[in-house]
Enzyme design. Structure first.
Site, PDB file in Angstrom:
ATOM      1  N   ARG A   2     -19.960  -7.893   2.616  1.00 52.93           N
ATOM      2  CA  ARG A   2     -18.617  -7.827   2.034  1.00 52.93           C
ATOM      3  C   ARG A   2     -18.640  -6.966   0.781  1.00 52.93           C
ATOM      4  O   ARG A   2     -17.727  -6.188   0.528  1.00 52.93           O
ATOM      5  CB  ARG A   2     -18.092  -9.231   1.699  1.00 52.93           C
ATOM      6  CG  ARG A   2     -16.778  -9.183   0.894  1.00 52.93           C
ATOM      7  CD  ARG A   2     -16.122 -10.536   0.697  1.00 52.93           C
ATOM      8  NE  ARG A   2     -17.043 -11.602   0.458  1.00 52.93           N
ATOM      9  CZ  ARG A   2     -17.644 -11.868  -0.716  1.00 52.93           C
ATOM     10  NH1 ARG A   2     -17.444 -11.063  -1.754  1.00 52.93           N
ATOM     11  NH2 ARG A   2     -18.438 -12.907  -0.844  1.00 52.93           N
TER      12      ARG A   2
ATOM     13  N   TYR B  39       6.993   3.773   5.289  1.00 46.84           N
ATOM     14  CA  TYR B  39       6.504   2.959   6.394  1.00 46.84           C
ATOM     15  C   TYR B  39       7.057   1.540   6.281  1.00 46.84           C
ATOM     16  O   TYR B  39       7.057   0.936   5.205  1.00 46.84           O
ATOM     17  CB  TYR B  39       4.979   2.967   6.375  1.00 46.84           C
ATOM     18  CG  TYR B  39       4.330   1.951   7.283  1.00 46.84           C
ATOM     19  CD1 TYR B  39       4.680   1.846   8.626  1.00 46.84           C
ATOM     20  CD2 TYR B  39       3.356   1.085   6.794  1.00 46.84           C
ATOM     21  CE1 TYR B  39       4.086   0.914   9.444  1.00 46.84           C
ATOM     22  CE2 TYR B  39       2.751   0.150   7.613  1.00 46.84           C
ATOM     23  CZ  TYR B  39       3.123   0.065   8.934  1.00 46.84           C
ATOM     24  OH  TYR B  39       2.535  -0.861   9.752  1.00 46.84           O
TER      25      TYR B  39
ATOM     26  N   ASP C 263       0.781   8.040  -0.661  1.00 49.33           N
ATOM     27  CA  ASP C 263       0.314   7.763   0.697  1.00 49.33           C
ATOM     28  C   ASP C 263       0.174   9.103   1.403  1.00 49.33           C
ATOM     29  O   ASP C 263       1.170   9.776   1.683  1.00 49.33           O
ATOM     30  CB  ASP C 263       1.320   6.851   1.411  1.00 49.33           C
ATOM     31  CG  ASP C 263       0.832   6.406   2.787  1.00 49.33           C
ATOM     32  OD1 ASP C 263       0.063   7.163   3.424  1.00 49.33           O
ATOM     33  OD2 ASP C 263       1.232   5.319   3.228  1.00 49.33           O
TER      34      ASP C 263
ATOM     35  N   LYS D  79      -4.832   6.232  11.578  1.00 46.32           N
ATOM     36  CA  LYS D  79      -4.053   7.357  12.059  1.00 46.32           C
ATOM     37  C   LYS D  79      -4.923   8.610  12.200  1.00 46.32           C
ATOM     38  O   LYS D  79      -5.899   8.612  12.940  1.00 46.32           O
ATOM     39  CB  LYS D  79      -2.860   7.571  11.128  1.00 46.32           C
ATOM     40  CG  LYS D  79      -2.088   6.288  10.782  1.00 46.32           C
ATOM     41  CD  LYS D  79      -1.602   5.512  11.983  1.00 46.32           C
ATOM     42  CE  LYS D  79      -0.582   4.431  11.660  1.00 46.32           C
ATOM     43  NZ  LYS D  79      -1.036   3.336  10.805  1.00 46.32           N
TER      44      LYS D  79
END
Length: 384
Positions: free
Chosen positions: A54, A107, A179, A204
């Protein structure tokens, strides 16, 4: 290769940054370290800085170094999804009572995160047309700590002048978040234009093959990078090793894919702009697009996303989506295959009734890298 960097050419960095040959075998592709914990060299003696995956994992480290290099930043961080990256960023930058300016086109998941999650945490937000620097300035309050931008925006393909809005944010003592999912670092470099943080949905274009979900943050401020890394570890929504490996594979071909996405999209936008059943085409590569000049200034090419509106309203737009054959009806974007969707009923349903609600007659395309003649023929038959 040093990651601050021997070569500044994007295509070379994409293949080599973070991709150090395996010291044990010489493998040219970083291994998938599918491991949760690591043998320590004595109490507190971390071998290579690794103790628990982690906190850090060698495959994720390779991806994070690659992402930082491609965006021209000092620190990259990879997450389990784009929204996980956004959530980490908000919790790092903001406190209850702080304010954020968000775009009037974004978005749907980002809007939902602000409207349904951050609001309950005491974060205030207001909407502005980020394509208008004066409108952004007018929306800023004494409590504003961040200005959030998508350029090109999702799904209306609006363009924001990053340098101009960065100056507005600096004047207000706020951070500019960009973004960069639609453009990717191959087409646009927000940090070089004054942004403080770059956000990606790695799902994406960066992954590029519709086979992985991931997110990223990249910054050039070392102190902010350390703060984000602390929250990344404390909150734990990290990218897994196999997902990191898939994205790292994808970034190697990002440049050649984005060239083809952009070439195909230009031809499709041109065809749509001349089609009798199309009432408007939203693509920054078209000279008539209101953001065309800014996009040409800050982007290498105009990307693979095209939206358009059709005569006949919502039902006609849905019918176009249903009739497509080569274009796959599906959410998401940025894969090698072409996708078509109805944003109002699909990706942006969460924005219904808000200032970010999208037109009901809108169709969004993620233009893939297939032969463009097949894509043009499919759209022509779908439009009828």
């Amino acid at each position: 290769m040093s990651d601050r960097h021997i070569s500044q050419h994007f295509e070379t960095l994409a293949i080599h940054a973070g991709n150090t040959a395996d010291p044990l075998t010489g493998a040219v592709v970083p291994p998938i370290y599918q491991v949760s914990t690591y043998k320590q060299d004595g109490v507190g003696g971390l071998r290579g800085g690794y103790e628990y995956s982690r906190s850090a994992n060698p495959t994720r480290t390779a991806l994070e170094e690659n992402l930082a290099a491609l965006e021209g930043g000092r620190r990259g961080l990879a997450f389990a999804s784009g929204l996980a990256a956004e959530d980490c960023l908000l919790r790092t930058l903001l406190r209850p009572g702080d304010h954020v300016v968000i775009p009037n086109d974004a978005y749907g998941g980002t809007f939902r995160l602000f409207a349904k999650v951050a609001t309950r945490w005491g974060v205030e937000w207001s909407v502005a047309d980020t394509g208008d620097a004066a409108a952004v300035r007018a929306a800023i309050t004494p409590k504003t700590k961040a200005v959030w931008v998508e350029t090109p925006s999702n799904p209306l393909l609006g363009i924001t002048d990053i340098a101009a809005v960065a100056q507005v944010a600096r004047d207000a003592g706020a951070r500019l978040v960009v973004d960069n999912t639609f453009a990717t670092p191959y087409l646009q470099q927000p940090l070089a234009l004054g942004a403080d943080v770059v956000v990606h949905s790695l799902t994406k274009y960066m992954g590029g093959h519709s086979d992985v979900v991931g997110g990223a943050l990249v910054v050039d401020d070392q102190e902010l990078g350390e703060e984000l890394a602390f929250h990344q570890n404390a909150m734990g929504a990290v990218a897994g090793p196999f997902d990191s490996w898939l994205v790292l594979r994808g970034t190697k071909t990002l440049a050649v894919r984005m060239d083809r996405h952009s070439e195909n999209a230009v031809k499709i936008a041109d065809m749509l702009s001349r089609h009798a059943r199309v009432t408007s085409v939203l693509y920054p590569g078209l000279p008539e697009h209101p953001g065309h000049e800014v996009a040409a200034k800050q982007m290498k090419a105009f990307g693979g996303m095209v939206s358009f509106r059709v005569e006949g309203g919502e039902e006609a737009a849905v019918a176009v989506c249903d009739r497509a054959k080569v274009f796959t009806l599906g959410e998401s974007l940025g894969g090698v295959e072409s996708l078509i969707e109805h944003p109002g009923r699909m990706t942006h349903a969460s924005a219904a009734g808000s200032a970010l609600e999208v037109p009901a007659d809108l169709v969004r395309l993620s233009v893939g890298i297939e032969n463009v003649d097949d894509l043009l023929a499919d759209l022509q038959q779908a439009l009828g």
